[in-house]
Design a protein around this motif. Structure first.
Motif, PDB file in Angstrom:
ATOM      1  N   VAL A 186      46.937  44.013  34.946  1.00  0.00           N
ATOM      2  CA  VAL A 186      46.269  43.150  36.179  1.00  0.00           C
ATOM      3  C   VAL A 186      45.622  42.511  35.561  1.00  0.00           C
ATOM      4  CG1 VAL A 186      44.005  43.995  37.516  1.00  0.00           C
ATOM      5  CG2 VAL A 186      45.522  46.237  36.737  1.00  0.00           C
ATOM      6  N   ILE A 187      45.428  42.142  34.004  1.00  0.00           N
ATOM      7  CA  ILE A 187      44.760  40.809  34.114  1.00  0.00           C
ATOM      8  C   ILE A 187      45.296  39.592  34.485  1.00  0.00           C
ATOM      9  CG2 ILE A 187      45.289  40.820  31.510  1.00  0.00           C
ATOM     10  CD1 ILE A 187      42.542  40.395  32.204  1.00  0.00           C
ATOM     11  N   GLY A 188      46.362  39.872  34.463  1.00  0.00           N
ATOM     12  CA  GLY A 188      47.485  38.467  34.831  1.00  0.00           C
ATOM     13  C   GLY A 188      46.968  38.095  36.461  1.00  0.00           C
ATOM     14  N   LEU A 189      46.886  39.560  37.520  1.00  0.00           N
ATOM     15  CA  LEU A 189      46.694  38.894  38.664  1.00  0.00           C
ATOM     16  C   LEU A 189      45.229  38.108  38.887  1.00  0.00           C
ATOM     17  CD1 LEU A 189      47.452  39.522  41.213  1.00  0.00           C
ATOM     18  CD2 LEU A 189      46.786  41.112  41.041  1.00  0.00           C
ATOM     19  N   LEU A 190      44.017  38.826  37.873  1.00  0.00           N
ATOM     20  CA  LEU A 190      42.825  39.289  38.543  1.00  0.00           C
ATOM     21  C   LEU A 190      42.871  37.119  37.414  1.00  0.00           C
ATOM     22  CD1 LEU A 190      41.293  41.907  36.718  1.00  0.00           C
ATOM     23  CD2 LEU A 190      41.121  41.707  39.117  1.00  0.00           C
ATOM     24  N   VAL A 191      43.517  36.495  36.627  1.00  0.00           N
ATOM     25  CA  VAL A 191      42.559  35.194  36.259  1.00  0.00           C
ATOM     26  C   VAL A 191      43.517  34.475  37.393  1.00  0.00           C
ATOM     27  CG1 VAL A 191      43.686  34.158  34.541  1.00  0.00           C
ATOM     28  CG2 VAL A 191      42.901  36.177  34.029  1.00  0.00           C
ATOM     29  N   LEU A 192      44.704  35.104  37.767  1.00  0.00           N
ATOM     30  CA  LEU A 192      45.249  33.619  38.462  1.00  0.00           C
ATOM     31  C   LEU A 192      44.527  34.145  40.139  1.00  0.00           C
ATOM     32  CD1 LEU A 192      48.174  32.133  39.776  1.00  0.00           C
ATOM     33  CD2 LEU A 192      48.433  34.553  40.600  1.00  0.00           C
ATOM     34  N   VAL A 193      44.201  35.270  40.493  1.00  0.00           N
ATOM     35  CA  VAL A 193      42.680  35.469  41.269  1.00  0.00           C
ATOM     36  C   VAL A 193      41.632  34.045  41.669  1.00  0.00           C
ATOM     37  CG1 VAL A 193      41.267  36.740  43.002  1.00  0.00           C
ATOM     38  CG2 VAL A 193      43.686  37.619  42.439  1.00  0.00           C
ATOM     39  N   SER A 194      40.844  34.533  40.127  1.00  0.00           N
ATOM     40  CA  SER A 194      39.857  33.923  39.350  1.00  0.00           C
ATOM     41  C   SER A 194      40.421  32.270  39.488  1.00  0.00           C
ATOM     42  CB  SER A 194      39.266  33.929  38.840  1.00  0.00           C
ATOM     43  OG  SER A 194      39.581  35.841  38.446  1.00  0.00           O
TER      44      SER A 194
ATOM     45  N   ALA B  35      40.624  30.913  43.554  1.00  0.00           N
ATOM     46  CA  ALA B  35      39.592  31.072  43.849  1.00  0.00           C
ATOM     47  C   ALA B  35      38.142  29.794  43.464  1.00  0.00           C
ATOM     48  CB  ALA B  35      38.575  32.067  44.121  1.00  0.00           C
ATOM     49  N   THR B  36      38.856  28.799  42.509  1.00  0.00           N
ATOM     50  CA  THR B  36      37.852  28.246  41.719  1.00  0.00           C
ATOM     51  C   THR B  36      38.139  27.163  42.659  1.00  0.00           C
ATOM     52  OG1 THR B  36      37.529  29.237  39.446  1.00  0.00           O
ATOM     53  CG2 THR B  36      37.259  27.112  39.720  1.00  0.00           C
ATOM     54  N   GLU B  37      39.585  26.560  42.211  1.00  0.00           N
ATOM     55  CA  GLU B  37      40.267  25.178  42.800  1.00  0.00           C
ATOM     56  C   GLU B  37      40.324  25.371  43.941  1.00  0.00           C
ATOM     57  OE1 GLU B  37      42.651  22.486  41.353  1.00  0.00           O
ATOM     58  OE2 GLU B  37      40.696  23.433  40.412  1.00  0.00           O
ATOM     59  N   LEU B  38      40.442  26.691  45.410  1.00  0.00           N
ATOM     60  CA  LEU B  38      39.844  26.100  46.340  1.00  0.00           C
ATOM     61  C   LEU B  38      38.766  25.959  46.720  1.00  0.00           C
ATOM     62  CD1 LEU B  38      41.049  26.945  49.283  1.00  0.00           C
ATOM     63  CD2 LEU B  38      39.970  29.257  48.925  1.00  0.00           C
ATOM     64  N   GLY B  39      37.528  26.044  45.958  1.00  0.00           N
ATOM     65  CA  GLY B  39      35.848  25.673  46.046  1.00  0.00           C
ATOM     66  C   GLY B  39      36.127  24.334  45.448  1.00  0.00           C
ATOM     67  N   ARG B  40      36.717  23.830  44.340  1.00  0.00           N
ATOM     68  CA  ARG B  40      36.534  22.065  44.086  1.00  0.00           C
ATOM     69  C   ARG B  40      37.314  21.831  45.039  1.00  0.00           C
ATOM     70  NH1 ARG B  40      40.027  21.051  40.594  1.00  0.00           N
ATOM     71  NH2 ARG B  40      38.688  19.282  39.696  1.00  0.00           N
ATOM     72  N   ALA B  41      38.201  22.246  45.798  1.00  0.00           N
ATOM     73  CA  ALA B  41      38.854  21.544  47.195  1.00  0.00           C
ATOM     74  C   ALA B  41      37.644  21.530  48.361  1.00  0.00           C
ATOM     75  CB  ALA B  41      39.885  22.843  47.682  1.00  0.00           C
ATOM     76  N   PHE B  42      37.124  22.391  48.908  1.00  0.00           N
ATOM     77  CA  PHE B  42      36.336  22.431  49.758  1.00  0.00           C
ATOM     78  C   PHE B  42      35.323  21.281  49.448  1.00  0.00           C
ATOM     79  CE2 PHE B  42      37.573  26.696  51.270  1.00  0.00           C
ATOM     80  CZ  PHE B  42      38.078  25.690  52.313  1.00  0.00           C
ATOM     81  N   TYR B  43      35.031  21.301  48.008  1.00  0.00           N
ATOM     82  CA  TYR B  43      33.671  20.421  47.892  1.00  0.00           C
ATOM     83  C   TYR B  43      34.133  19.274  47.296  1.00  0.00           C
ATOM     84  CZ  TYR B  43      30.346  17.822  44.517  1.00  0.00           C
ATOM     85  OH  TYR B  43      30.390  16.503  43.911  1.00  0.00           O
TER      86      TYR B  43
END
Length: 139
Positions: free
Chosen positions: A10-18, A21-29
């Motif tokens: 599961v760790i690979g999927l969790l890292v990808l989702v994180s 989410a980080t890149e989406l936040g940076r795009a909104f910023y």
């Protein structure tokens, strides 16, 4: 042992989702910062009388959008957003009629062709043109 195996799966999927989410936040910023830059440029553009009447207002407005200062020196001033240049900013103006045949002027600021600065080189996203317009009421 079973928990460690499940965690490993599961760790690979969790890292990808994180990361997403980080890149989406940076795009909104970055998008929000560009909107604010366009609004600041439009306020500068509309300062002196009807918009578009002073040629230098356009250049000062572009400086506000790209560097946050007026006048600007691209060689020494820091960009508001990495990759944002004066050439990406367009200022325009026009006229219209309000009900009752009252004329008005308006101005628009548009930022085009801005590339989202991602943490990974292979991801390329170009924002749609960001535009804001403001009407000046007749005096």
């Amino acid at each position: 042992g079973v928990a460690a195996v499940e965690f490993g799966l599961v760790i690979g999927l969790l890292v990808l989702v994180s990361f997403v989410a980080t890149e989406l936040g940076r795009a909104f910023y970055q998008y929000n910062s560009l909107i604010k830059s366009a609004r600041a440029a439009l306020r500068e553009f509309s300062l002196a009388g009807p918009v578009g009447t002073l040629g230098s207002r356009e250049e000062l407005a572009k400086c506000i959008a790209a560097y946050g200062v007026r006048p600007c020196d691209p060689k020494h001033d820091t960009q508001v957003m990495e990759g944002l240049t004066i050439d990406m900013v367009e200022m325009s103006s026009g006229t219209g009629m309000l009900p009752g045949n009252l004329p008005y002027t308006y101005g628009c600021a548009t930022i085009r062709d801005y590339h989202f600065i991602s943490l990974v080189e292979w991801f390329d996203l170009v924002f749609a043109p960001i535009s804001t317009c403001m009407r000046q009421n007749p005096s």
